[in-house]
Scaffold this active site. Structure first.
Site, PDB file in Angstrom:
ATOM      1  N   GLY A  18      18.976  12.619  26.855  1.00 39.43           N
ATOM      2  CA  GLY A  18      17.658  12.253  26.359  1.00 39.43           C
ATOM      3  C   GLY A  18      17.643  11.333  25.153  1.00 39.43           C
ATOM      4  O   GLY A  18      16.576  11.088  24.582  1.00 39.43           O
ATOM      5  N   ILE A  25      14.991  13.034  19.244  1.00 47.61           N
ATOM      6  CA  ILE A  25      15.397  14.407  18.960  1.00 47.61           C
ATOM      7  C   ILE A  25      16.804  14.662  19.506  1.00 47.61           C
ATOM      8  O   ILE A  25      17.628  15.313  18.855  1.00 47.61           O
ATOM      9  CB  ILE A  25      14.390  15.407  19.572  1.00 47.61           C
ATOM     10  CG1 ILE A  25      13.042  15.317  18.845  1.00 47.61           C
ATOM     11  CG2 ILE A  25      14.935  16.827  19.530  1.00 47.61           C
ATOM     12  CD1 ILE A  25      11.932  16.114  19.502  1.00 47.61           C
ATOM     13  N   VAL A  70      17.225  11.225  36.066  1.00 47.48           N
ATOM     14  CA  VAL A  70      17.157  12.427  36.901  1.00 47.48           C
ATOM     15  C   VAL A  70      16.297  12.224  38.138  1.00 47.48           C
ATOM     16  O   VAL A  70      16.327  13.052  39.055  1.00 47.48           O
ATOM     17  CB  VAL A  70      16.642  13.645  36.105  1.00 47.48           C
ATOM     18  CG1 VAL A  70      17.615  14.011  34.993  1.00 47.48           C
ATOM     19  CG2 VAL A  70      15.235  13.399  35.550  1.00 47.48           C
ATOM     20  N   ILE A  97      14.304  15.433  27.755  1.00 51.79           N
ATOM     21  CA  ILE A  97      13.623  14.358  28.473  1.00 51.79           C
ATOM     22  C   ILE A  97      12.262  14.837  28.952  1.00 51.79           C
ATOM     23  O   ILE A  97      12.084  16.002  29.308  1.00 51.79           O
ATOM     24  CB  ILE A  97      14.453  13.854  29.673  1.00 51.79           C
ATOM     25  CG1 ILE A  97      14.804  15.000  30.630  1.00 51.79           C
ATOM     26  CG2 ILE A  97      15.715  13.164  29.189  1.00 51.79           C
ATOM     27  CD1 ILE A  97      15.537  14.538  31.878  1.00 51.79           C
ATOM     28  N   TYR A 160      -2.891  15.901  24.394  1.00 55.27           N
ATOM     29  CA  TYR A 160      -1.593  16.213  24.984  1.00 55.27           C
ATOM     30  C   TYR A 160      -1.693  16.313  26.509  1.00 55.27           C
ATOM     31  O   TYR A 160      -0.721  16.106  27.217  1.00 55.27           O
ATOM     32  CB  TYR A 160      -1.046  17.509  24.378  1.00 55.27           C
ATOM     33  CG  TYR A 160       0.443  17.679  24.527  1.00 55.27           C
ATOM     34  CD1 TYR A 160       1.324  16.677  24.121  1.00 55.27           C
ATOM     35  CD2 TYR A 160       0.986  18.845  25.062  1.00 55.27           C
ATOM     36  CE1 TYR A 160       2.693  16.830  24.239  1.00 55.27           C
ATOM     37  CE2 TYR A 160       2.355  19.015  25.180  1.00 55.27           C
ATOM     38  CZ  TYR A 160       3.209  18.000  24.774  1.00 55.27           C
ATOM     39  OH  TYR A 160       4.576  18.161  24.897  1.00 55.27           O
ATOM     40  N   LYS A 167       4.898  21.581  29.806  1.00 54.77           N
ATOM     41  CA  LYS A 167       5.757  22.238  28.817  1.00 54.77           C
ATOM     42  C   LYS A 167       5.629  23.764  28.902  1.00 54.77           C
ATOM     43  O   LYS A 167       6.597  24.485  28.630  1.00 54.77           O
ATOM     44  CB  LYS A 167       5.413  21.752  27.408  1.00 54.77           C
ATOM     45  CG  LYS A 167       5.791  20.306  27.138  1.00 54.77           C
ATOM     46  CD  LYS A 167       7.299  20.078  27.168  1.00 54.77           C
ATOM     47  CE  LYS A 167       7.657  18.687  26.661  1.00 54.77           C
ATOM     48  NZ  LYS A 167       9.106  18.418  26.683  1.00 54.77           N
ATOM     49  N   LYS A 197       8.040  11.332  14.971  1.00 52.40           N
ATOM     50  CA  LYS A 197       7.781   9.944  15.357  1.00 52.40           C
ATOM     51  C   LYS A 197       8.883   9.458  16.284  1.00 52.40           C
ATOM     52  O   LYS A 197       9.785   8.734  15.898  1.00 52.40           O
ATOM     53  CB  LYS A 197       7.690   9.055  14.119  1.00 52.40           C
ATOM     54  CG  LYS A 197       6.492   9.344  13.238  1.00 52.40           C
ATOM     55  CD  LYS A 197       6.460   8.422  12.023  1.00 52.40           C
ATOM     56  CE  LYS A 197       5.274   8.718  11.128  1.00 52.40           C
ATOM     57  NZ  LYS A 197       5.249   7.843   9.925  1.00 52.40           N
TER      58      LYS A 197
END
Length: 259
Positions: A18, A25, A70, A97, A160, A167, A197
């Site tokens: 990712g 991250i 993927v 990801i 979102y 999620k 960010k």
């Protein structure tokens, strides 16, 4: 980095999926794992992403590098075949990801297309299950798996949209995987960082407002960074956290506890 950090993961083999750039991250996780001694396998999405990711992998001394989309049949299996051939085992897996088509992400949930919802779920959630299935046989002495979530999985975060349900499914998948893989000594964590960010976050409408609100809400009074997330994962991968599994770990300065 402190010179006092010890190589508590020396010899451990970690696959980090990712990384898009040095703000990702996943890059924070890779840096943290390397800082405490782990050997790294790092992937990039495609040829377009490679010039941005490969130098970071080289900087961190990654022993294995490869392309991994993927959504392309066979690429995931090829990565794990490479790990099997070169390492013969795996101790740590990081899935960082997520994707939703722009029109489905920026529109409301009611307007999300079936195709967009399915693609978001496949790349952002089901790919973690596919990775776990391939990783588990390589974790013969146990291991740790991580998937990156967000507060919007269990509370409504304006804009979102479709990623909230996706999620939420990812966090539930972590719980069920933790249950299934626990007898094999494999621990599974959903990590929920505060807003950062990153390139992925830039696709969210009014993301600057989300950042400002998180900083104001957090009891610690500031936003987290990618190394905060990375070192939290590094700790959870050590024997010091050997009895922790299946939960959602918030790395957000405490923002999640404030209404």
């Amino acid at each position: 980095m402190s010179d006092n950090i010890r190589p508590v993961l020396a010899g451990q083999k970690a696959l980090v999926v990712g990384i898009a750039n040095d703000q990702s991250i996943a890059y924070g996780c890779a840096r943290a794992f390397r800082t405490v001694g782990a050997d790294l396998a790092i992937t990039w999405l495609n040829d377009k992403a490679r010039p941005h990711v490969e130098p970071l992998a080289q900087e961190l001394g990654a022993q294995i590098t490869a392309a991994l989309d993927v959504s392309v049949p066979g690429e995931l299996e090829a990565v794990f075949e490479l790990i099997q051939r070169l390492w013969g085992r795996l101790d740590i897996l990081v899935h960082s990801i997520a994707f939703a088509p722009k029109q489905d992400l920026q529109g409301g949930l009611l307007d999300c297309s079936a195709e967009g919802f399915s693609r978001a779920m496949d790349i952002s959630c089901h790919s973690f299950l596919r990775m776990a299935k391939l990783a588990a046989p390589l974790m013969q002495d146990g291991g740790t798996m991580f998937a990156m979530s967000y507060y919007g999985a269990n509370r409504v975060v304006p804009n979102y949209n479709v990623m909230g349900p996706v999620k939420a499914a990812l966090e539930a998948s972590c719980r069920y995987l933790a249950y299934e893989l626990g007898p094999r000594g494999i621990r599974v964590h959903a990590i929920s960082p505060g807003p950062l960010k990153t390139r992925a976050a830039s696709g969210l409408k009014d993301f600057g407002l989300i950042l400002n609100e998180a900083a104001q809400k957090a009891p610690l009074g500031e936003l987290v960074d990618i190394m905060d997330v990375g070192f939290a994962c590094a700790y959870l991968a050590t024997p010091l956290a050997r009895r922790i599994t299946g939960g959602t770990v918030y790395v957000d300065g405490g923002a999640n506890i404030v209404a």
